[in-house]
Scaffold this motif. Structure first.
Motif, PDB file in Angstrom:
ATOM      1  N   ALA A  63       0.708  -1.353   0.047  1.00  0.00           N
ATOM      2  CA  ALA A  63      -0.159  -0.089  -0.206  1.00  0.00           C
ATOM      3  C   ALA A  63       1.050   1.224   0.107  1.00  0.00           C
ATOM      4  N   ALA A  64       1.864   1.208   0.740  1.00  0.00           N
ATOM      5  CA  ALA A  64       3.018   2.499   0.996  1.00  0.00           C
ATOM      6  C   ALA A  64       3.593   2.587  -0.320  1.00  0.00           C
ATOM      7  N   ILE A  65       3.977   1.632  -0.913  1.00  0.00           N
ATOM      8  CA  ILE A  65       4.622   1.652  -2.462  1.00  0.00           C
ATOM      9  C   ILE A  65       3.582   2.354  -3.354  1.00  0.00           C
ATOM     10  N   LEU A 181      -6.826   5.188  -4.683  1.00  0.00           N
ATOM     11  CA  LEU A 181      -6.203   4.410  -4.067  1.00  0.00           C
ATOM     12  C   LEU A 181      -7.188   3.732  -2.722  1.00  0.00           C
ATOM     13  N   PHE A 182      -8.025   4.425  -2.288  1.00  0.00           N
ATOM     14  CA  PHE A 182      -8.819   3.757  -1.214  1.00  0.00           C
ATOM     15  C   PHE A 182      -9.923   2.760  -1.731  1.00  0.00           C
ATOM     16  N   LEU A 183     -10.223   3.320  -3.176  1.00  0.00           N
ATOM     17  CA  LEU A 183     -11.334   2.431  -3.629  1.00  0.00           C
ATOM     18  C   LEU A 183     -10.633   1.159  -4.461  1.00  0.00           C
ATOM     19  N   SER A 184      -9.449   0.589  -3.778  1.00  0.00           N
ATOM     20  CA  SER A 184      -8.748  -0.693  -4.197  1.00  0.00           C
ATOM     21  C   SER A 184      -8.493  -1.401  -2.942  1.00  0.00           C
ATOM     22  N   SER A 185      -7.975  -2.539  -3.283  1.00  0.00           N
ATOM     23  CA  SER A 185      -7.577  -3.564  -2.099  1.00  0.00           C
ATOM     24  C   SER A 185      -6.017  -3.322  -1.726  1.00  0.00           C
ATOM     25  N   ALA A 186      -5.736  -2.052  -1.909  1.00  0.00           N
ATOM     26  CA  ALA A 186      -4.228  -1.795  -1.570  1.00  0.00           C
ATOM     27  C   ALA A 186      -4.010  -1.868  -0.029  1.00  0.00           C
ATOM     28  N   PHE A 187      -4.938  -1.266   0.699  1.00  0.00           N
ATOM     29  CA  PHE A 187      -4.763  -1.299   2.122  1.00  0.00           C
ATOM     30  C   PHE A 187      -5.226  -2.490   2.965  1.00  0.00           C
ATOM     31  N   PHE A 188      -6.241  -3.045   2.429  1.00  0.00           N
ATOM     32  CA  PHE A 188      -6.979  -4.033   3.109  1.00  0.00           C
ATOM     33  C   PHE A 188      -7.307  -5.190   2.204  1.00  0.00           C
ATOM     34  N   PRO A 189      -7.454  -6.512   2.824  1.00  0.00           N
ATOM     35  CA  PRO A 189      -7.912  -7.546   1.948  1.00  0.00           C
ATOM     36  C   PRO A 189      -9.275  -7.298   1.102  1.00  0.00           C
ATOM     37  N   MET A 190      -9.518  -7.798  -0.047  1.00  0.00           N
ATOM     38  CA  MET A 190     -10.777  -7.404  -1.002  1.00  0.00           C
ATOM     39  C   MET A 190     -12.105  -7.875  -0.035  1.00  0.00           C
TER      40      MET A 190
END
Lengths: 255, 254
Positions: A63-65, A181-190
């Motif tokens: 997510a950070a990357i 970014l928030f509307l993706s699974s970058a931070f948390f599992p889908m």
């Protein structure tokens, strides 16, 4: 074609290295959010449905990357818009070089900077106890997917700058980078995302890029996830490079 | 006294004019915390199922979003000051027959006023997302703390602007407040945080301010104990940063 691309890429890299503040938004903000997310949400790995991971830091590295690469794209857009505003871009257009080399030169520099960004976050993760389960090969795959994705995000910034021609307007897209970014699974599992974020995330190329970056970090390399990430990154890069060239030609046609 | 009030109200009008005449400049400061609020509640909403959150996750992070809006507003005051310095307008302001501390007060009080804009927008977004109405008493306390915090951040941002005298120092102005609000119980209560973050949050005075803003939303009861701690933390930060900013203002151009 190669010489002007190399020269323009070299110029962009020199400019970036002479302005350390250029790297602040790309490295410091995602590092701070990485620290806060890791410290605040570390217990979420206990939630049913969360994949087995060595630690939440390992999970958040991708997510950070991704966030850093998106901010890099905004920086590219601002740099190009400032060149347009200052008149340097017009001098570039008047010079005896293929005009598409202006786009490719900037994107080549973005590729190099993206490699540094990904390497920075991998090193940061390793220093604070993360492990790359995919080993050295996995780390190289993360670098590859990240650098290509970063180039694509640079293409987004560049096409916006060529269209808007105003640094303030390009800077204004900063919050929207976070929306995507928030509307993706970058931070948390889908599977743990709330509606409607989960629905949008399923179609968001950023989810595939983030998963492609994440897979070699949290598990032995799964060719499917990495390939999906690579294809999504290449797709964004091809589309945005094409759009940048299109907007550049549109700008040249104007009196 | 009346001259001082006229100076302050002129600064307030200027800040208000900026919002009304250049709304594009205020939009990111309002939009960014709202995006964070919606994004965080959509992405990390499942975290609310963990034992330790005393209520809905969106209600838990809404006060953080409101303080984030105050941070953006305070930092924007510093950026505007740096712009005024670059363009020479600030030099003319310094020639005015007024105390420099009053000029600073004008700047930070305008930040406090502008902070109500993102806070109100965030509150509306929160209510639309299902957050319960916290009650008038809790809202009054929350707004006092939010406005005060915006003024504190504006003092810090002014300090940076007076030191570097360029808008290029904007990331430095934003990052100070950002760090201060991030390393608190912004996302999770102390019991759910990693030890290192919980230790920082306990020492961070901004955490007391955040708890003061949050009390009406989660747990939903306003107590004097939480309120006075927040007010003391705010006053202490205001005294330190305000004092430093006034000193820097007095030294400017000498």
């Amino acid at each position: 074609m190669i010489r002007p691309v190399r020269a323009l890429a070299g110029r962009a890299l020199r400019n970036a290295s002479r302005r350390p503040q250029f790297f602040v938004p790309m490295l410091v903000f995602p590092s701070l959010l990485l620290a806060a997310n890791t410290g605040g949400f570390s217990r979420t790995t206990q939630l049913p449905g969360f994949p087995k991971v060595h630690g939440f830091l390992d999970y958040q590295l991708a997510a950070a990357i991704t966030q850093s690469l998106l901010l890099g794209g905004v920086s590219v857009g601002i740099a190009v818009a400032l060149e347009i505003e200052s008149g340097f871009f017009d001098r570039l257009i008047a010079s005896p070089i293929p005009r598409t080399s202006i786009v490719f030169g900037r994107l080549a520099a973005t590729f190099c900077i993206a490699l540094l960004q990904v390497a920075f976050f991998l090193a940061l993760g390793l220093v604070f106890g993360a492990e790359v389960q995919g080993g050295v090969g996995g780390a190289l795959l993360v670098l590859l997917v990240g650098a290509i994705a970063g180039t694509g995000f640079g293409g987004i910034g560049m096409s916006l700058a060529l269209r808007a021609r105003n640094a303030s307007l390009v800077q204004g897209i900063f919050p929207f980078a976070f929306v995507i970014l928030f509307l993706s699974s970058a931070f948390f599992p889908m599977d743990l995302l709330q509606a409607p974020a989960d629905w949008v995330a399923a179609y968001n190329p950023l989810s595939y890029i983030a998963e492609g970056l994440r897979n070699p970090i949290i598990a032995p390399v799964d060719a499917g996830a990495v390939l999906d990430g690579l294809v999504a990154a290449l797709g964004v890069t091809a589309a945005m490079t094409g759009l940048s060239v299109f907007f550049l030609r549109g700008r040249l046609r104007e009196p | 006294m009346s001259a001082s009030i006229r100076v302050l109200s002129a600064f307030q009008r200027r800040a208000l004019n900026e919002v009304l005449r250049v709304p594009g400049g205020a939009i990111p400061g309002v939009l960014a915390p709202a995006i964070f609020l919606i994004g965080l509640s959509g992405v990390f909403g499942a975290a609310g199922n963990l034992r330790g959150y005393e209520g809905d996750f969106t209600a838990y992070i809404l006060p953080f979003g409101m303080l984030q809006g105050a941070t953006f507003t305070g930092a924007a005051t510093g950026v505007n000051l740096a712009r005024d310095i670059e363009q020479g307008w600030f030099d003319r302001l310094l020639l005015a027959p007024q105390r420099r501390s009053l000029l600073l007060l004008g700047l930070v009080s305008s930040a406090a006023l502008r902070a109500t804009l993102p806070a109100t927008f965030l509150l509306l977004v929160g209510l639309l997302l299902g957050v319960s109405w916290p009650g008038i008493e809790a809202l009054v306390i929350a707004y006092v703390l939010i406005m005060g915090f915006a003024a504190v951040v504006a003092c810090y941002a002014s300090l940076v602007a007076l030191r570097f005298r360029t808008q290029q120092a904007a990331p430095l102005m934003q990052i100070g407040g950002f760090i201060a609000i991030l390393f608190t119980t912004a996302y999770a209560p102390l019991t759910l945080q990693s030890t290192w973050l919980a230790d920082i949050a306990r020492l961070n005075p901004v955490n007391k301010i955040l708890e003061g803003v949050r009390q009406g939303f989660v747990p939903g009861t306003v107590t004097w104990g939480t309120t006075w701690q927040a007010l003391v933390a705010l006053a202490a930060m205001g005294l330190v940063l305000g004092g430093l900013a006034v000193r820097s203002m007095r030294r400017t151009g000498r």
